[in-house]
Design an enzyme around this catalytic site. Structure first.
Site, mmCIF file in Angstrom:
data_model
loop_
_atom_site.group_PDB
_atom_site.id
_atom_site.type_symbol
_atom_site.label_atom_id
_atom_site.label_comp_id
_atom_site.label_asym_id
_atom_site.label_seq_id
_atom_site.Cartn_x
_atom_site.Cartn_y
_atom_site.Cartn_z
ATOM 1 N N GLU A 1 0.803 -1.231 0.000
ATOM 2 C CA GLU A 1 0.000 0.000 0.000
ATOM 3 C C GLU A 1 0.835 1.281 0.000
ATOM 4 O O GLU A 1 0.525 2.224 0.729
ATOM 5 C CB GLU A 1 -0.932 0.021 1.229
ATOM 6 C CG GLU A 1 -1.870 -1.148 1.278
ATOM 7 C CD GLU A 1 -2.640 -1.241 2.586
ATOM 8 O OE1 GLU A 1 -3.835 -1.549 2.525
ATOM 9 O OE2 GLU A 1 -2.059 -1.036 3.667
HETATM 10 C C1 TNX Z 1 -4.424 -3.851 4.568
HETATM 11 S S1 TNX Z 1 -3.126 -6.220 3.808
HETATM 12 C C2 TNX Z 1 -3.142 -3.741 5.064
HETATM 13 C C3 TNX Z 1 -2.955 -3.348 6.462
HETATM 14 C C4 TNX Z 1 -4.267 -3.158 7.166
HETATM 15 C C5 TNX Z 1 -5.226 -4.234 6.730
HETATM 16 C C6 TNX Z 1 -6.513 -4.247 7.488
HETATM 17 C C7 TNX Z 1 -1.889 -5.320 3.868
HETATM 18 C C8 TNX Z 1 -0.664 -5.859 3.348
HETATM 19 N N1 TNX Z 1 -2.019 -4.104 4.392
HETATM 20 O O1 TNX Z 1 -2.200 -2.162 6.522
HETATM 21 O O2 TNX Z 1 -4.045 -3.227 8.529
HETATM 22 O O3 TNX Z 1 -5.479 -4.054 5.380
HETATM 23 O O4 TNX Z 1 -7.224 -5.411 7.257
#
Ligand code: TNX
Length: 538
Positions: free
Chosen positions: A337
């Site tokens: 992300e």
């Molecule tokens: C996505 S999944 C994220 C996390 C969040 C999560 C909540 C991923 C690699 N990153 O930063 O905590 O969703 O479900």
């Protein structure tokens, strides 16, 4: 998996699981309900073993690890049985002194790999053999489930302590069977993390990935950058006090995990999810200004300054200290992300980060998105795929394809099946639902080999069940999300794919409820399961 039921099938193995409700109703002929399901299990009628106050635990080698496994079995069963269960040995071979005994022996059984075991229960005693202490530990977890649930009690209970006659040969399908705990969004103490280790190791999980840094908190003391922990760790989602592990505490967790044959994989998320670090050291920011600490739940807004040399000195120092504290071969670099890091910068950043991790003697695991960069498959890079996938009908996943083309193996964590922070349904008191609601059935009904087109079993190192903690403030809330779903992910990682079915699995899962009740595990009494005993009440 091959399981032979008692009676007409006794002595022969059948393919697929042959558990019927009527078989369960009669304990004399019931097929033991074990999670993860063993590769093969034959019940031997009339050959049950009953522990007595004279039962010994006999070890067949001088290995300190084997002695520790024996001690862990004694530590489990002494309080509840009230029996002394002395650990004796080393006694060579299974013959001498193993009457009325549980014997644990290292044996050359190469077909069982590095984690498999053989378990034979007969009237005379219990014989556990494995090529490694890890295999013996996993065998003890199976033995635990063959004993009555009240063996988990810390207070003396009424027997009998009968183990059904079985012959089991077992080994895992995948080498990596992980759980992830996000200690950044909310901090979990050493004691809480150890409790989670106790619980996941019952299901033969062998990796605990600790998400040690994120926007909301930095959770590991770094001596060369002390403000990361003291300031960056001083809060959490919602503005609570946060916290961090000292290096001594982290080492204690690593050691405790190793005693449960679990490898700790520490994650320092980057280049995004870094607000806690950027708030702690102004110089890490491109504009030299430290942002405030963050206690909300947005993602993707932070980024390290890709063009500054100091950024790489920072990661060299942090990863260097962490690598020295971590005996496992992997450091998780995050990579997810990175919405505020342009793709070209992202690629540049990972190009510079990779050799830093390798220089400290560690392999890289990152979230899925690292496949966009020039990741090298060798040495042994892993990409953790968290895509939302059907789980039964293979789909094209560009990041998975890119990873595999680069020789990178995958850890599968499909968010709509394996994310334990997803709510079970709209009534769940905690959790998120961006990947959908994840019922117990949904968490079990998928397979790593049928997630992606063009990805075969050889491209997959294993599975992992992450728990993100935006909505989870203590270990009891974590338990509520993990149980009963985590054992299903553990089974997907361990047990053969053939013969797995939800209808059969749920009858085995039902047997875990009384065990968790005795242990005080705060599990969700999902109405999808007809829980054994009293635990069906919601
Ligand atoms: C996505 S999944 C994220 C996390 C969040 C999560 C909540 C991923 C690699 N990153 O930063 O905590 O969703 O479900």
């Amino acid at each position: 998996m091959r399981i032979a039921a008692a009676g007409v099938l006794a002595g022969s193995l059948v393919t697929g699981l042959a558990v019927t409700p009527s078989a369960q109703a009669d304990p004399a002929t019931a097929v033991p309900r074990i999670i993860p399901a063993p590769v093969s299990m034959t019940t031997v009628p009339g050959q049950s073993f009953t522990l007595t106050r004279h039962t010994k635990i006999v070890v067949g080698s001088r290995s300190a690890d084997v002695a520790r496994v024996a001690a862990s079995l004694a530590g489990l069963a002494r309080p509840s049985t009230g029996y002394p269960l002395p650990v004796v040995g080393p006694v060579v071979g299974h013959v001498v002194g193993d009457h009325d005994a549980i014997s644990l022996r290292l044996a050359a059984l190469p077909q069982l790999g590095t984690e498999g075991y053989e378990l034979n229960v007969s009237r005379g005693g219990v014989r556990l053999a494995a090529p490694t202490a890890a295999g013996l530990f996993h065998g003890v977890q199976t033995l635990r489930q063959l004993l009555p649930a009240k063996v988990e009690s810390r207070r003396t209970q009424q027997g009998p302590w009968t183990v059904p006659g079985v012959s089991i040969s077992d080994h895992p399908r995948f080498a990596w069977r992980g759980a992830m705990l996000d200690v950044s969004r909310h901090f979990f103490t050493v004691e809480e993390t150890k409790r989670y280790i106790d619980e996941i190791s019952m299901y033969k999980i062998n990796v605990l990935h600790l998400h040690l840094s994120d926007d909301q908190g930095w959770r590991i003391a770094i001596k060369s950058w002390p403000r990361l922990a003291t300031y960056g760790g001083s809060t959490e989602v919602g503005g609570g006090p946060g916290g961090y592990y000292t290096q001594k505490q982290y080492t204690d967790i690593v050691r405790y995990a190793a005693q449960h044959f679990i490898t700790i994989v520490p994650e320092i998320d980057s280049p995004s999810h870094t607000n806690a670090a950027l708030a702690s050291y102004a110089d890490l920011n491109c504009d030299g200004k430290a942002p405030p600490l963050y206690t909300g739940t947005n993602v993707g807004f932070s980024s390290v300054c890709v063009d500054k040399d100091l950024t790489y000195k920072f990661f060299d120092d942090v990863i260097g200290e962490l690598a020295r504290l971590t005996p496992g071969s992997y450091i998780h670099v995050g990579g997810d992300e990175a919405h505020s890091t342009p793709l070209a910068d992202y690629v540049t950043f990972l190009d510079r980060l990779q050799p830093i991790v390798h220089a400290h003697g560690k392999n890289i695991i990152g979230w899925n998105e690292i496949a966009q960069a020039d990741v090298q498959g060798s040495p042994a890079t892993l990409a953790q795929n968290w895509s939302i996938l059907d789980g039964n009908t293979p789909a094209a996943d560009p990041l998975a394809t890119a990873a595999v083309q680069k020789g990178v193996q995958l850890i599968t964590s499909p968010a709509n099946h394996a994310y334990l922070d997803m709510q079970y349904d709209a009534n769940s008191p905690y959790g998120l639902h961006w990947a959908g609601y994840v019922s117990v059935q949904k968490s079990y009904q998928w397979d790593p080999a049928t997630l992606f087109t063009g990805v075969t079993e050889q491209n997959i190192r294993g599975v992992e069940a992450p728990i993100w903690s935006e909505t989870l403030t203590n270990i009891h809330e974590v338990e509520y999300m993990a149980f009963p779903r985590l054992p299903g992910i553990a089974e997907i990682g361990w047990s053969p794919r053939t013969g797995r079915s939800w209808d059969e699995y749920r009858t085995r899962l039902a047997a875990q409820g009384p065990r968790w009740t005795v242990m005080g595990v705060n599990f969700y009494r999902s109405p999808e399961i007809s829980w054994d005993g009293q635990s069906a009440t919601r």
